[in-house]
Design an enzyme around this catalytic site. Sequence first.
Site, PDB file in Angstrom:
ATOM      1  N   LYS A 116       0.820  -1.219   0.000  1.00 49.05           N
ATOM      2  CA  LYS A 116       0.000   0.000   0.000  1.00 49.05           C
ATOM      3  C   LYS A 116       0.847   1.260   0.000  1.00 49.05           C
ATOM      4  CE  LYS A 116      -4.456  -1.473   1.626  1.00 49.05           C
ATOM      5  NZ  LYS A 116      -5.522  -1.350   2.589  1.00 49.05           N
ATOM      6  N   LYS A 200      -4.916  -9.642  -6.496  1.00 49.15           N
ATOM      7  CA  LYS A 200      -6.251  -9.865  -5.915  1.00 49.15           C
ATOM      8  C   LYS A 200      -7.246  -8.832  -6.455  1.00 49.15           C
ATOM      9  CE  LYS A 200      -6.027  -7.062  -1.788  1.00 49.15           C
ATOM     10  NZ  LYS A 200      -6.210  -6.839  -0.402  1.00 49.15           N
ATOM     11  N   LYS A 203     -10.650  -2.838  -4.612  1.00 48.13           N
ATOM     12  CA  LYS A 203     -11.303  -1.563  -4.925  1.00 48.13           C
ATOM     13  C   LYS A 203     -10.308  -0.602  -5.535  1.00 48.13           C
ATOM     14  CE  LYS A 203     -13.693  -2.107  -0.613  1.00 48.13           C
ATOM     15  NZ  LYS A 203     -13.826  -1.758   0.772  1.00 48.13           N
TER      16      LYS A 203
HETATM   17  P1  TYM Z   1     -10.980  -4.886   3.396  1.00 51.94           P
HETATM   18  O1  TYM Z   1     -11.930  -3.766   3.625  1.00 51.94           O
HETATM   19  O2  TYM Z   1      -9.873  -4.686   2.434  1.00 51.94           O
HETATM   20  O3  TYM Z   1     -11.764  -6.170   2.951  1.00 51.94           O
HETATM   21  C1  TYM Z   1     -12.889  -6.641   3.667  1.00 51.94           C
HETATM   22  C2  TYM Z   1     -12.909  -8.162   3.665  1.00 51.94           C
HETATM   23  O4  TYM Z   1     -12.938  -8.633   2.317  1.00 51.94           O
HETATM   24  C3  TYM Z   1     -11.874  -9.539   2.098  1.00 51.94           C
HETATM   25  N1  TYM Z   1     -11.379  -9.384   0.720  1.00 51.94           N
HETATM   26  C4  TYM Z   1     -11.162 -10.401  -0.108  1.00 51.94           C
HETATM   27  N2  TYM Z   1     -11.329 -11.727   0.043  1.00 51.94           N
HETATM   28  C5  TYM Z   1     -11.016 -12.505  -1.007  1.00 51.94           C
HETATM   29  N3  TYM Z   1     -10.568 -12.034  -2.186  1.00 51.94           N
HETATM   30  C6  TYM Z   1     -10.383 -10.714  -2.395  1.00 51.94           C
HETATM   31  N4  TYM Z   1      -9.967 -10.251  -3.560  1.00 51.94           N
HETATM   32  C7  TYM Z   1     -10.681  -9.831  -1.312  1.00 51.94           C
HETATM   33  N5  TYM Z   1     -10.630  -8.484  -1.159  1.00 51.94           N
HETATM   34  C8  TYM Z   1     -11.050  -8.231   0.095  1.00 51.94           C
HETATM   35  C9  TYM Z   1     -10.800  -9.149   3.107  1.00 51.94           C
HETATM   36  O5  TYM Z   1      -9.940 -10.237   3.382  1.00 51.94           O
HETATM   37  C10 TYM Z   1     -11.638  -8.757   4.301  1.00 51.94           C
HETATM   38  O6  TYM Z   1     -11.979  -9.895   5.062  1.00 51.94           O
HETATM   39  N6  TYM Z   1      -7.997  -4.649   7.401  1.00 51.94           N
HETATM   40  C11 TYM Z   1      -9.240  -5.174   6.915  1.00 51.94           C
HETATM   41  C12 TYM Z   1     -10.447  -4.709   7.697  1.00 51.94           C
HETATM   42  C13 TYM Z   1     -10.356  -4.901   9.187  1.00 51.94           C
HETATM   43  C14 TYM Z   1     -10.570  -6.116   9.876  1.00 51.94           C
HETATM   44  C15 TYM Z   1     -10.416  -5.794  11.249  1.00 51.94           C
HETATM   45  C16 TYM Z   1     -10.845  -7.429   9.465  1.00 51.94           C
HETATM   46  C17 TYM Z   1     -10.109  -3.930  10.098  1.00 51.94           C
HETATM   47  N7  TYM Z   1     -10.158  -4.467  11.344  1.00 51.94           N
HETATM   48  C18 TYM Z   1     -10.536  -6.769  12.239  1.00 51.94           C
HETATM   49  C19 TYM Z   1     -10.974  -8.388  10.476  1.00 51.94           C
HETATM   50  C20 TYM Z   1     -10.830  -8.054  11.825  1.00 51.94           C
HETATM   51  C21 TYM Z   1      -9.433  -4.714   5.467  1.00 51.94           C
HETATM   52  O7  TYM Z   1      -8.832  -3.777   5.037  1.00 51.94           O
HETATM   53  O8  TYM Z   1     -10.378  -5.404   4.797  1.00 51.94           O
END
Ligand code: TYM
Length: 338
Positions: A116, A200, A203
């Site tokens: 990032k 992957k 967004k």
């Molecule tokens: P974020 O917002 O990027 O994504 C949300 C959830 O979607 C999953 N995800 C995917 N799974 C499979 N293939 C993909 N291409 C893909 N893109 C996104 C992510 O694995 C996630 O589960 N840091 C985290 C958010 C967060 C969080 C937490 C998660 C903040 N605090 C505590 C669990 C527990 C994030 O940026 O997810």
Amino acid sequence: MKKNFKEVVFSGVQPTGNLHLGNYLGAIKNFVELQKKMECIYCVVDLHAITIFQEPKNLKKHILETVAGFIACGLDVKKSIIFNQSSVSGHAELAWIFNCVSRIGWMNRMTQFKEKAGSDKEKASVGLYVYPNLMAADILLYKATHVPVGDDQKQHLELSRDIAQKFNNDYKSENFFPIPEPLIHKGFSRVMSLRDGSKKMSKSEESDYSRINLTDSSDDIVKKIKKAKTDSLSIPDSIKDLEGRPEALNLLNIYSSLKNSKIEKTLEQMAGKDFSKFKENLSEILIDIICPIGKKIKDLKKDENYLQKTLEDGSSKASKIATKNLKEIKKIVGFPLY
Ligand code: TYM
């Protein structure tokens, strides 16, 4: 001796724009299943979102859109707590304590920061660097035992486990925090970009053709799947023959996941077909599953008051748990309590 903790599920999603198929198949679909059997807390992580600058008026809009997405995918406000992170100050407070427990060496190993921050790390926010400590705080503030996420969050989850362990050891509070278990799909845990099977689906990728958004129309879906990268070979009858064919594997995995079946079964049914025919089947099932969700998101977005109220109710439920746990944490750390 290991204590038996009450089972609590926690997960978060960033409000940084449209939810996409990766969020749905990697995480939210699982959130919906889990609410049927465990206490679940799902958080729109707006504090995480601002580690990269967000235009304030867009942030608010995206928070409400994410809540709409949760509900449209099947989360039930009567079963799950749904709230936004910044409304419960305990997240930021515990994150600070964890900044002091976590080690710089641990942070330096985080691959997502490297991706990032890009080539100019000096210009990345400090928040982006300590982002995984805030994630650990999110989870442990509720003493969550299970965390459903996509595979891209695995390393962050390992760090949360290390932080829980180190806090328990440093403060001689064995078993205070549970060591949270990641819940990651075994077969297919990373939905890849439709344009490049080595990246992957996300967004932040520039081309909208790289992802299926949950609000895409049926025409968008057909166009995107038609354009999705594949290769000139037909569908094989064994997974082994998909080695070195990441785009083909990705489309077959997406199809299987939407069908709730194993890729082996899909290969059995589809072997020998060429991808143009398979893409028609894939578009059909995507339209069947994603378009009703998209329609519901659009309808829910018209009722801002309802979405706002959902957050308010969720926040008050989350606050109750957080306040109680944070008091115990502060006592352990040695802060005076009044
Ligand atoms: P974020 O917002 O990027 O994504 C949300 C959830 O979607 C999953 N995800 C995917 N799974 C499979 N293939 C993909 N291409 C893909 N893109 C996104 C992510 O694995 C996630 O589960 N840091 C985290 C958010 C967060 C969080 C937490 C998660 C903040 N605090 C505590 C669990 C527990 C994030 O940026 O997810």
